[in-house]
Design a protein around this motif. Sequence first.
Motif, PDB file in Angstrom:
ATOM      1  N   ARG A 223       1.105  -1.200  -0.333  1.00  0.00           N
ATOM      2  CA  ARG A 223      -0.138   0.069  -0.435  1.00  0.00           C
ATOM      3  C   ARG A 223       0.862   1.423  -0.149  1.00  0.00           C
ATOM      4  O   ARG A 223       1.804   1.668   0.488  1.00  0.00           O
ATOM      5  N   ILE A 224       0.808   2.070  -1.254  1.00  0.00           N
ATOM      6  CA  ILE A 224       0.936   3.139  -0.670  1.00  0.00           C
ATOM      7  C   ILE A 224       0.276   4.602  -0.442  1.00  0.00           C
ATOM      8  O   ILE A 224      -0.889   4.694  -0.341  1.00  0.00           O
ATOM      9  N   TYR A 225       1.185   5.444   0.885  1.00  0.00           N
ATOM     10  CA  TYR A 225       0.126   6.091   1.522  1.00  0.00           C
ATOM     11  C   TYR A 225       0.111   7.283   1.768  1.00  0.00           C
ATOM     12  O   TYR A 225      -0.143   7.678   2.802  1.00  0.00           O
ATOM     13  N   VAL A 226       0.991   7.550   0.435  1.00  0.00           N
ATOM     14  CA  VAL A 226       1.056   9.055   0.308  1.00  0.00           C
ATOM     15  C   VAL A 226      -0.004   9.839   0.991  1.00  0.00           C
ATOM     16  O   VAL A 226      -0.196  10.558   1.477  1.00  0.00           O
ATOM     17  N   ARG A 227      -0.967  10.143  -0.400  1.00  0.00           N
ATOM     18  CA  ARG A 227      -2.273  10.665  -0.192  1.00  0.00           C
ATOM     19  C   ARG A 227      -3.088  10.830   0.582  1.00  0.00           C
ATOM     20  O   ARG A 227      -3.188  11.730   1.241  1.00  0.00           O
ATOM     21  N   PRO A 228      -3.368   9.272   1.335  1.00  0.00           N
ATOM     22  CA  PRO A 228      -4.112   9.405   2.666  1.00  0.00           C
ATOM     23  C   PRO A 228      -3.377  10.597   3.864  1.00  0.00           C
ATOM     24  O   PRO A 228      -4.068  11.240   4.477  1.00  0.00           O
ATOM     25  N   VAL A 229      -1.986  10.380   4.275  1.00  0.00           N
ATOM     26  CA  VAL A 229      -1.342  11.288   5.272  1.00  0.00           C
ATOM     27  C   VAL A 229      -1.128  12.346   4.894  1.00  0.00           C
ATOM     28  O   VAL A 229      -1.376  13.257   5.622  1.00  0.00           O
ATOM     29  N   MET A 230      -0.893  12.945   3.325  1.00  0.00           N
ATOM     30  CA  MET A 230      -0.622  14.206   3.387  1.00  0.00           C
ATOM     31  C   MET A 230      -1.748  15.316   3.284  1.00  0.00           C
ATOM     32  O   MET A 230      -2.104  16.504   3.497  1.00  0.00           O
ATOM     33  N   GLU A 231      -3.231  14.432   3.203  1.00  0.00           N
ATOM     34  CA  GLU A 231      -4.606  14.879   3.250  1.00  0.00           C
ATOM     35  C   GLU A 231      -4.489  15.126   4.978  1.00  0.00           C
ATOM     36  O   GLU A 231      -5.174  16.452   4.901  1.00  0.00           O
ATOM     37  N   VAL A 232      -4.671  13.675   5.244  1.00  0.00           N
ATOM     38  CA  VAL A 232      -4.943  14.766   6.787  1.00  0.00           C
ATOM     39  C   VAL A 232      -3.426  15.595   7.101  1.00  0.00           C
ATOM     40  O   VAL A 232      -3.901  16.022   8.189  1.00  0.00           O
ATOM     41  N   LEU A 233      -2.328  15.999   7.362  1.00  0.00           N
ATOM     42  CA  LEU A 233      -1.392  16.348   7.537  1.00  0.00           C
ATOM     43  C   LEU A 233      -1.574  18.073   6.778  1.00  0.00           C
ATOM     44  O   LEU A 233      -1.667  19.224   7.903  1.00  0.00           O
ATOM     45  N   MET A 322     -11.130  11.174   9.658  1.00  0.00           N
ATOM     46  CA  MET A 322     -10.931  11.578   8.869  1.00  0.00           C
ATOM     47  C   MET A 322     -10.448  10.698   7.788  1.00  0.00           C
ATOM     48  O   MET A 322     -10.427  10.115   6.392  1.00  0.00           O
ATOM     49  N   PHE A 323      -9.558   9.625   8.117  1.00  0.00           N
ATOM     50  CA  PHE A 323      -8.483   8.080   7.649  1.00  0.00           C
ATOM     51  C   PHE A 323      -9.909   7.652   6.789  1.00  0.00           C
ATOM     52  O   PHE A 323     -10.334   6.892   5.916  1.00  0.00           O
ATOM     53  N   ASN A 324     -10.961   6.556   7.964  1.00  0.00           N
ATOM     54  CA  ASN A 324     -11.496   5.845   7.665  1.00  0.00           C
ATOM     55  C   ASN A 324     -12.374   6.937   6.167  1.00  0.00           C
ATOM     56  O   ASN A 324     -12.825   6.079   5.737  1.00  0.00           O
ATOM     57  N   LYS A 325     -12.845   7.801   6.841  1.00  0.00           N
ATOM     58  CA  LYS A 325     -14.602   7.909   5.968  1.00  0.00           C
ATOM     59  C   LYS A 325     -13.238   8.037   4.191  1.00  0.00           C
ATOM     60  O   LYS A 325     -14.766   8.200   3.133  1.00  0.00           O
ATOM     61  N   ASN A 326     -12.385   8.552   4.502  1.00  0.00           N
ATOM     62  CA  ASN A 326     -11.460   7.934   2.867  1.00  0.00           C
ATOM     63  C   ASN A 326     -11.484   7.369   2.512  1.00  0.00           C
ATOM     64  O   ASN A 326     -10.460   7.139   1.387  1.00  0.00           O
ATOM     65  N   ALA A 327     -11.757   5.996   2.718  1.00  0.00           N
ATOM     66  CA  ALA A 327     -10.477   5.116   3.112  1.00  0.00           C
ATOM     67  C   ALA A 327     -11.107   4.243   1.693  1.00  0.00           C
ATOM     68  O   ALA A 327      -9.860   3.628   0.776  1.00  0.00           O
ATOM     69  N   SER A 328     -11.594   4.436   0.657  1.00  0.00           N
ATOM     70  CA  SER A 328     -11.932   4.209  -0.608  1.00  0.00           C
ATOM     71  C   SER A 328     -11.950   4.707  -1.484  1.00  0.00           C
ATOM     72  O   SER A 328     -11.099   3.880  -2.420  1.00  0.00           O
TER      73      SER A 328
END
Length: 364
Positions: A223-233, A322-328
Amino acid sequence: MASYKEAGVDVEEGYRAVNKYKEQAARTRIPGLLTDLGSFNGMFAIPKGLKEPVMVSGTDGVGTKLDIAFKMKKYDTVGIDCVAMSVNDILCSGTKSLFFLDYVACGRLDADVAADLVKGVADGCVDAGCALLGGETAEMPDFYDEGKYDLAGFAVGVGEKKEMITGKDISEGDVLIGLSSTGVHSNGFSLVRKLVTDFNEPFLMDGKPTGKTIGEVLLTPTRIYVRPVMEVLSKYKKSVHGMVHVTGGGFYENIPRMFPKAKEGKKQLISVIRRSSWDIPPVFGELIRRGADVNSVYNTFNMGIGFVLAVKEKDADAIIEMFNKNASKYSRPDTPDMKAYKIGRVAYSEGAVQSQKDAVLFED
């Protein structure tokens, strides 16, 4: 007189491979890219607006997971693993990668196989939002076995010096948030290949067929975590004190790397992990069933958690939501949706931290 082709290097096949690479690289074009694939070097403009720009880099390979790809004759996903290993490492500083370069080596080049490998690299770059800036394909007859390839690469990002996440702000009581992995990712495959010898065996869950082979399950890309983590940041950067990519060495080797080293005479920060707080993917249970030492799996595999954040307690629930809302939105069609879990907390050690086992404590 002998030709280069008679020596085992097919230049025309190389040209064919590069033309296929160019089609894939075109998909990854982003602002800042200054050169096209095929130049002697790649150029990328440093983003404007940075007062103290800091270059952040990471490099890695796919490792022996490649052996499963060769045996399954499935080459189009391990490139994602290659990109993921570097961009996820760079992400730990709160930095997004700008570009990636790959290195493909083989004994005898097959342009179609090489193109599949690079397709995976391009897929990973698209997921991470970085450009495939260039690379190298090396054909080395009599050095690599025929049909075997090696795949490695590196990424580079740029961030603002004052905004780098270094772990210096981690404190007692911070919550540890774990982001789910897609499975084994790209580490521990030397052990996996000892435990699994027939990758075409049906993969069972609760004794029932899943419609997949164990090889297909093991080849699920990292899994590439870049997009979800950057959105949270973008919303909670001041609340995120440290981040970890869980790779080789599992929990014990990786999580302690984000903690600042205690000054002499002071207590050391450690992580306390609640083992029952997340869903462990079935593939790990299967590996344990086949003989993986249950006492060392957390020191070998990610066990279902591929990325960890240490965050302020007051914002932990909102960040998880926030992470789980955008998971899919941030999951590939061929991988399960990412989930975020509250997996533990940061605490001070009661005694001296003399080993990795002292720095990561588990509770049930």
